[in-house]
Design an enzyme around this catalytic site. Structure first.
Site, PDB file in Angstrom:
ATOM      1  N   HIS A 179      21.923  -2.468   3.978  1.00 44.53           N
ATOM      2  CA  HIS A 179      22.063  -1.086   3.511  1.00 44.53           C
ATOM      3  C   HIS A 179      23.497  -0.563   3.633  1.00 44.53           C
ATOM      4  CE1 HIS A 179      17.835  -1.336   3.363  1.00 44.53           C
ATOM      5  NE2 HIS A 179      17.558  -0.945   4.584  1.00 44.53           N
ATOM      6  N   LYS A 213      17.927   4.995  -4.005  1.00 41.91           N
ATOM      7  CA  LYS A 213      17.957   6.406  -3.625  1.00 41.91           C
ATOM      8  C   LYS A 213      18.883   7.183  -4.554  1.00 41.91           C
ATOM      9  CE  LYS A 213      16.759   5.737   1.232  1.00 41.91           C
ATOM     10  NZ  LYS A 213      15.465   6.429   1.147  1.00 41.91           N
ATOM     11  N   ASP A 235      16.929  -3.844  -2.381  1.00 43.07           N
ATOM     12  CA  ASP A 235      17.399  -3.049  -1.242  1.00 43.07           C
ATOM     13  C   ASP A 235      17.072  -1.610  -1.602  1.00 43.07           C
ATOM     14  OD1 ASP A 235      18.796  -1.478   0.574  1.00 43.07           O
ATOM     15  OD2 ASP A 235      20.503  -2.837   0.696  1.00 43.07           O
ATOM     16  N   HIS A 236      16.030  -1.053  -0.955  1.00 43.39           N
ATOM     17  CA  HIS A 236      15.524   0.237  -1.409  1.00 43.39           C
ATOM     18  C   HIS A 236      16.572   1.339  -1.305  1.00 43.39           C
ATOM     19  CE1 HIS A 236      14.669   0.591   2.942  1.00 43.39           C
ATOM     20  NE2 HIS A 236      14.828   1.887   2.748  1.00 43.39           N
ATOM     21  N   ASP A 266      19.276  -5.635  10.616  1.00 42.04           N
ATOM     22  CA  ASP A 266      18.281  -4.807   9.942  1.00 42.04           C
ATOM     23  C   ASP A 266      18.912  -3.752   9.041  1.00 42.04           C
ATOM     24  OD1 ASP A 266      15.476  -4.108   9.563  1.00 42.04           O
ATOM     25  OD2 ASP A 266      15.914  -2.283  10.684  1.00 42.04           O
ATOM     26  N   ARG A 285       0.817  -1.214   0.000  1.00 41.32           N
ATOM     27  CA  ARG A 285       0.000   0.000   0.000  1.00 41.32           C
ATOM     28  C   ARG A 285       0.852   1.267   0.000  1.00 41.32           C
ATOM     29  NH1 ARG A 285      -5.440  -0.925   3.571  1.00 41.32           N
ATOM     30  NH2 ARG A 285      -5.290  -3.161   3.870  1.00 41.32           N
ATOM     31  N   LYS A 309      13.908  -7.861   1.628  1.00 40.91           N
ATOM     32  CA  LYS A 309      14.691  -8.277   2.774  1.00 40.91           C
ATOM     33  C   LYS A 309      13.744  -8.525   3.949  1.00 40.91           C
ATOM     34  CE  LYS A 309      15.944  -3.924   5.108  1.00 40.91           C
ATOM     35  NZ  LYS A 309      15.652  -4.219   6.510  1.00 40.91           N
TER      36      LYS A 309
END
Length: 503
Positions: free
Chosen positions: A241, A183, A178-179, A236, A20, A149
């Site tokens: 990241h 970026k 991996d957002h 995390d 969403r 992930k």
């Protein structure tokens, strides 16, 4: 003109928060820009018993913030279909195949299928096995798999998961998202390095003193306490990241700017990161857990008071460490990394600290007193841009040096109109470009690096360090870097302390 992408999306976990908040708005942006037109369809699947009409209402609500016209929202949502689905039930996959085949014909999708697993990793193996056994991926077009992930919880579990998936999909078909890699300023690391010889010529241990990577969050675990208490900041944030950012900073210059060469150099960089012994891990990495505090007039509860967190939890909400890269370029240059929750502010930035001038000719009384160091800062979020700190002459009589900052930031308009990370990554997956996704060799090496740290911490029995919410971590994180005669460049908490807004 943007090239139209033709595909059927199947989103496992289609009723979830990720879908969403990120996936549906990203698909709408691609639709608005013309990358998706008439030849696409989306199947959302989950356990809930929704109808197509209700699902389309959810889609319309999820894109409200993008201010679609009524006609746009209706046209876009008409491409969405819902199927209640139990991922363990083979009969449901038979129904899924029937719907997929029907939509393939209706929208002329050429057999192109993209499967997005927005679910817990323990379901991944079962899902891909059924995609194969029910022949859902047996089409004349492509089949690609996007995985969220966490990819495993250790090297061993990640390897087992990878073997399950690779039994059905080959590596070129797997897109581990991996957002952070989507970026804008993360992708700009390569532009800064390889597009400016002034920096690439200095990008080595002859000129760089240390590199600092900070990914700071100003919130607690919110409603993710159950997940976070089993994960912690090391798994995390560091394993994925931060190590991805380090790989981009440390990699060698690729022969060409292509998916294959960039991946090869990132893998080499990660393999050069020293895997510590447990004793070395305890010496070079520190952890912390936030405790209650009043920050900027707001009372913040401790981590152990958060919902779904064990009252005696030893889970770390902060990690700082020193990475050593054992190769010719980076010998002797520490890479300092830190990340945490309930820190002073939400921001991500990289500081490249250059070595000071060897001789201070401007201070004849104390030629040994070094000049301030030049610092290149790459701002990742929330602001985007660069700055370079140089030493210039202070205005007025005499010859006193004063650091000045050459600063560029993307405007609010540019940031607002630039593609969101998920939008870029979904488009890359549609195009089959895995440059900004993580390869198994990167994932596996990242786990090897952090597993030793995790194992060392798990064997410790004493209290873990704590830090007050709103600060930039425990004292041990500052002691760690001071042992090397270095200091954290970015100290946002000092501003609040000076105004008595932080204790």
């Amino acid at each position: 003109m943007n090239e139209e992408q033709i595909a059927l999306f199947t989103i496992f976990g289609g009723t979830g928060d990720l879908a969403r908040r990120k996936l549906y708005p990203s698909l709408f942006r691609l639709y608005r820009k013309g990358f998706l037109k008439n030849k696409f369809a989306v199947i959302g699947t989950a356990r809930r018993e929704w109808t197509d009409d209700y699902y389309r209402e959810v889609i319309t609500t999820s894109i409200d913030a993008l201010s679609p016209t009524e006609e746009e929202a209706l046209a876009f949502s008409s491409h969405f279909y819902y199927q209640a689905h139990n991922v363990m039930d083979s009969a449901h996959y038979h129904s899924l195949k029937e719907l997929a085949d029907e939509l393939d014909e209706k929208y002329q999708l050429e057999g192109n299928r993209l499967f997005y697993l927005a679910m817990a990793p323990n379901f991944f193996g079962t899902i891909v096995d059924h995609l194969k056994s029910e022949q859902i991926i047996d089409t004349r077009g492509y089949s690609r798999l996007i995985i969220e992930k966490p990819f495993g919880s250790s090297f061993e579990s990640a390897q087992q998961l990878n073997e399950q998936i690779r039994a059905v999909f080959n590596e070129e078909q797997i897109f581990r998202i991996d957002h952070y890699l989507g970026k804008e300023m993360i992708q700009n690391i390569s532009a800064v390095r390889f597009g400016n010889y002034i920096f690439e010529s200095l990008w080595n241990n002859h000129y760089i003193d240390n590199i600092q990577v900070t990914l700071a969050e100003d919130l607690g675990v919110e409603d993710r306490g159950g997940y976070y208490d089993k994960s912690g900041a090391l798994k995390d944030m560091i394993q994925n990241h931060i190590l991805q950012v380090v790989a981009l900073l440390a990699m060698e210059v690729p022969n060409t700017f292509s998916e294959k060469t960039i991946r090869e150099e990132k893998i080499k960089a990660l393999k050069a990161v020293r895997i510590y012994s447990e004793e070395e891990a305890l010496e070079n990495f520190v952890r912390g857990q936030y405790v209650s505090n009043t920050f900027n007039g707001k009372d913040i509860i401790s981590y152990r008071e958060e919902t779904n967190v064990a009252p005696d939890s030893r889970t770390e909400t902060f990690v700082a460490g020193k990475l050593v890269i054992d190769n010719f370029r980076w010998k002797g240059v520490p890479f300092y990394i830190r990340t945490g929750k309930q820190l002073t502010t939400k921001a991500a930035r990289i500081n490249v600290v250059f070595k000071p001038s060897p001789v201070n000719i401007f201070n004849p009384e104390d030629v040994c007193k070094t000049l301030p160091q030049n610092i290149l800062t790459i701002y990742i979020q929330p602001t985007e841009g660069f700055s370079l700190t140089l030493n210039g002459k202070e205005v007025g009589p005499g010859f006193h040096l004063d650091p000045v900052k050459l600063d560029y930031r993307n405007t609010a308009e540019i940031i607002e109109n630039s593609p969101e990370a998920y939008e870029k990554l979904v488009l890359d997956a549609l195009k089959g470009d895995a440059t900004n996704f993580t390869h198994w060799d990167e994932v596996s090496q990242s786990w090897r690096i952090v597993d030793v740290i995790r194992q060392a911490w798990d064997k410790e029995e004493g209290d873990i360090p704590t830090y007050k919410a709103g600060t930039m971590g425990p004292a041990e994180a500052f002691d760690l870097i001071k042992r090397e005669n270095d200091d954290w460049v970015w100290k946002p908490d000092e501003w609040y302390r000076e105004r008595d807004l932080l204790k």
